[in-house]
Structures are given as C-alpha cells and as structure tokens.
Design a protein around this motif. Structure first.
Motif, PDB file in Angstrom:
ATOM      1  N   UNK A  19       0.890  -1.369  -0.239  1.00  0.00           N
ATOM      2  CA  UNK A  19      -0.104  -0.014  -0.040  1.00  0.00           C
ATOM      3  C   UNK A  19       0.806   1.353   0.098  1.00  0.00           C
ATOM      4  N   UNK A  20       2.017   1.107   0.688  1.00  0.00           N
ATOM      5  CA  UNK A  20       2.698   2.285   0.868  1.00  0.00           C
ATOM      6  C   UNK A  20       3.969   2.534  -0.351  1.00  0.00           C
ATOM      7  N   UNK A  23       7.259   4.675  -0.150  1.00  0.00           N
ATOM      8  CA  UNK A  23       7.399   5.292   1.254  1.00  0.00           C
ATOM      9  C   UNK A  23       7.594   4.207   2.501  1.00  0.00           C
ATOM     10  N   UNK A  25      10.146   2.068   2.914  1.00  0.00           N
ATOM     11  CA  UNK A  25      11.476   2.044   3.471  1.00  0.00           C
ATOM     12  C   UNK A  25      11.340   3.259   4.838  1.00  0.00           C
ATOM     13  N   UNK A  26      10.899   4.246   4.531  1.00  0.00           N
ATOM     14  CA  UNK A  26      11.057   5.450   5.472  1.00  0.00           C
ATOM     15  C   UNK A  26       9.997   5.010   6.593  1.00  0.00           C
ATOM     16  N   UNK A  27       9.108   4.474   6.510  1.00  0.00           N
ATOM     17  CA  UNK A  27       7.931   4.243   7.731  1.00  0.00           C
ATOM     18  C   UNK A  27       7.978   2.968   8.269  1.00  0.00           C
ATOM     19  N   UNK A  29       9.973   1.254  10.415  1.00  0.00           N
ATOM     20  CA  UNK A  29      10.112   0.776  11.822  1.00  0.00           C
ATOM     21  C   UNK A  29       8.727   1.447  12.515  1.00  0.00           C
ATOM     22  N   UNK A  30       8.231   2.391  12.028  1.00  0.00           N
ATOM     23  CA  UNK A  30       7.016   2.966  12.776  1.00  0.00           C
ATOM     24  C   UNK A  30       5.968   2.040  12.589  1.00  0.00           C
ATOM     25  N   UNK A  77       0.623   9.741   8.961  1.00  0.00           N
ATOM     26  CA  UNK A  77       1.635   9.599   7.949  1.00  0.00           C
ATOM     27  C   UNK A  77       1.324  10.377   6.896  1.00  0.00           C
ATOM     28  N   UNK A  78       0.373  10.763   6.419  1.00  0.00           N
ATOM     29  CA  UNK A  78      -0.207  11.406   5.220  1.00  0.00           C
ATOM     30  C   UNK A  78       0.354  12.747   5.567  1.00  0.00           C
ATOM     31  N   UNK A  80       2.543  14.017   7.841  1.00  0.00           N
ATOM     32  CA  UNK A  80       4.095  13.987   7.862  1.00  0.00           C
ATOM     33  C   UNK A  80       4.667  13.927   6.337  1.00  0.00           C
ATOM     34  N   UNK A  81       4.068  13.085   5.685  1.00  0.00           N
ATOM     35  CA  UNK A  81       4.716  13.207   4.363  1.00  0.00           C
ATOM     36  C   UNK A  81       4.637  14.330   3.448  1.00  0.00           C
ATOM     37  N   UNK A  84       7.149  16.725   4.780  1.00  0.00           N
ATOM     38  CA  UNK A  84       8.593  16.211   4.274  1.00  0.00           C
ATOM     39  C   UNK A  84       8.511  16.825   2.721  1.00  0.00           C
TER      40      UNK A  84
ATOM     41  N   UNK B   9      -2.028   9.312  -1.407  1.00  0.00           N
ATOM     42  CA  UNK B   9      -0.855  10.420  -1.571  1.00  0.00           C
ATOM     43  C   UNK B   9       0.318   9.893  -2.022  1.00  0.00           C
ATOM     44  N   UNK B  10       0.556   8.562  -1.716  1.00  0.00           N
ATOM     45  CA  UNK B  10       1.806   7.879  -2.279  1.00  0.00           C
ATOM     46  C   UNK B  10       1.818   7.538  -3.659  1.00  0.00           C
ATOM     47  N   UNK B 158      11.018  12.871  10.477  1.00  0.00           N
ATOM     48  CA  UNK B 158       9.678  12.753  10.527  1.00  0.00           C
ATOM     49  C   UNK B 158       8.822  11.480  11.220  1.00  0.00           C
ATOM     50  N   UNK B 160       9.906   8.925  12.605  1.00  0.00           N
ATOM     51  CA  UNK B 160      10.624   7.971  13.739  1.00  0.00           C
ATOM     52  C   UNK B 160      10.382   8.974  14.824  1.00  0.00           C
ATOM     53  N   UNK B 163       8.512   6.645  17.493  1.00  0.00           N
ATOM     54  CA  UNK B 163       7.965   5.351  16.896  1.00  0.00           C
ATOM     55  C   UNK B 163       8.733   4.165  17.784  1.00  0.00           C
TER      56      UNK B 163
END
Lengths: 109, 165
Positions: A19-20, A23, A25-27, A29-30, A77-78, A80-81, A84, B9-10, B158, B160, B163
């Motif tokens: 789905x992501x 993105x 790899x960046x999210x 861990x979260x 996340x949306x 925060x993106x 960014x 958005x992605x 952002x 992390x 997290x």
C-alpha cells in the motif's frame, strides 16, 4: 481459537508495504511497532469474546475502534509526508533562488 | 469490517512536481502543503485527554453491575467530551491545508460515539474499557505526533519521532 501472530505480522507487513510503495522504507520501523500493537489488541479482543467476557456487539465495536486507530495513524503519516514534501520543495526553491540571484548578481527572486 | 480510504498520496508524486513548476513560474515563493503548528491544538488535545481518561479510569473502577455504572450517571460528562471534540473539529476544519488533522479529529469523534453507544446499551466490563482507553489514547497520540512534526519539520526524523515502543 489459534492466533498465528507471526503469520499475521508477515501478512500485515506485506499489505502495508504494498500500500505504501516507495514510502515503505521510510516508515517501516514506525509501522512495524504499530502492527505489533494492533495484533496484540486484536488477539485480546478475540480472547475476551471467546471467553464470554465481552458480547458480540462490544467485540464489533472494539474492532471498529481499532480500524479508527489505524485510520488516524495513516492520516498522521499522510500529514508527515506532506510536511516532508513541503520541506524538500522549499529547500529546492531556495537553492534555485540563490543560484539565480548569484548568477545575475542582484536579488531578482 | 470497513476499509480505510485515504487520498492515495503515495501514488501521486506528480502533484508535488506540478506545485514545484507553478511555484517556479510564480516567482519562487515558498510552498505550503500543511498548516503550521498550533499550540491551541495541543492544549485542546491535552484537555480532552485529561477529561476522557478521568472518565474511563472512573468507569474501570466501578463494578459493571453497580447502579453508579449506568449511562445516565455519566451522560453529562459524555456531553462535555462531545462538545470539546466539536470545538476541536471546528477549529481544525477552519485551517487551510489541514485535512489530515481535521480527519483525525473526525475519527476520534466516531470513536467517542462508539463508546457512548456501547455504554448506553450495557455497562462495559473493565477489560473492554481498558481497550477503548488505549485506542483513544493512540488516536490522541497520532494527532499530537502530526502536530509536533508541523513544528519541527526535519525530513529524516519525521516518521521516527516517538516510534520506538
């Protein structure tokens, strides 16, 4: 009821990664931390329902609540993106501004 | 279970590209995609969190069969919580470029309504209240996480922030 947490976590990771897209790899861990919390809560709801401590409607309501938690997380996340992208774009614009002004030797932009 | 629909958005990386082009043509002004940090949002979230947790801790301690547990005994507190969220929603909706936060508050309103509907039906056992409390706190945490990122936007940090479990 058997709750295969490992398989569930793997499935959730695949679904989230798909789905992501880029993105992920960046999210990662979260989301992995959030997925673990989600699985624990779902397991607890299932156990409480099976043991008769909560009724059908309460179980359904708690599951709906969990969907809302997920929705809220994705919205964070949306946002925060967007922040960014905004920061990156403004940095790019600033560098263009500096380059043009330096080349022209006066502050055009 | 319902599915979650966001704006995708992605998959829309062409949007920032258009914004960049327009900004360049428009004289290199800066771009704003998200509203700026608002201290009042944080205060409203804190206030709601305090009132909500007070109620839930109180409900957790009451036996589900006791008369003090009845919805009617707590109706005014629920009304106050609904009002707090309506005010929060109104403020977030009024801000430009603030759709994610505004939608987060709308989700929180739905969660509160589920809690109210459940309580109207029956007195919930402590375990169910505990799960509801964790869900609401997670949602409040997500609102704050985004608000904090509006304040100190450092791209690499952002996602992390906070997290770690």
């Amino acid at each position: 009821m058997k709750f295969d947490k490992k398989a569930m976590r793997a499935n959730m990771r695949t679904a989230t990664r798909t789905a992501l897209g880029e993105q992920w790899s960046e999210v990662r861990e979260y989301f992995e931390a959030e997925n673990r919390k989600l699985i624990e809560t779902l397991k607890m709801i299932a156990l409480l329902h099976t043991s008769g401590k909560i009724d059908d409607l309460t179980a359904k309501s708690l599951l709906e609540g969990q969907v809302l938690v997920r929705e809220s997380l994705l919205l964070a996340v949306e946002g925060m993106t967007l922040i960014m992208v905004e920061t990156t774009l403004n940095a790019a614009l600033d560098s263009i501004r500096k380059a043009v002004n330096t080349a022209l030797k006066f502050p055009l932009l | 279970m319902q599915s979650i629909t966001l704006m995708g958005w992605h998959k829309r990386w062409h949007i920032p590209l258009f914004i960049l082009c327009f900004s360049l043509l428009g004289g290199c002004t800066s771009v704003t995609l998200m509203s700026s940090y608002d201290e009042k949002t944080e205060q409203r979230v804190d206030q709601f969190s305090k009132s909500m947790n007070q109620l839930l801790v109180q409900l957790e301690d009451i036996d589900a069969t006791a008369p003090q547990c009845a919805y009617a005994q707590h109706a005014s507190t629920y009304q106050d919580l609904k009002v707090q969220l309506r005010i929060m929603h109104m403020h977030e909706q009024a801000k430009a470029n603030n759709t994610p936060t505004h939608k987060q508050v709308a989700s929180l309103q739905k969660r509160l309504q589920l809690l109210i509907d459940d309580h109207k039906r029956i007195c919930q056992p402590a375990v169910a209240i505990n799960i509801a409390q964790r869900q609401i706190n997670s949602m409040l945490g997500n609102i704050l996480k985004l608000e904090h990122n509006k304040r100190g936007a450092k791209p690499n940090n952002l996602f992390f922030a906070g997290a770690k479990p």
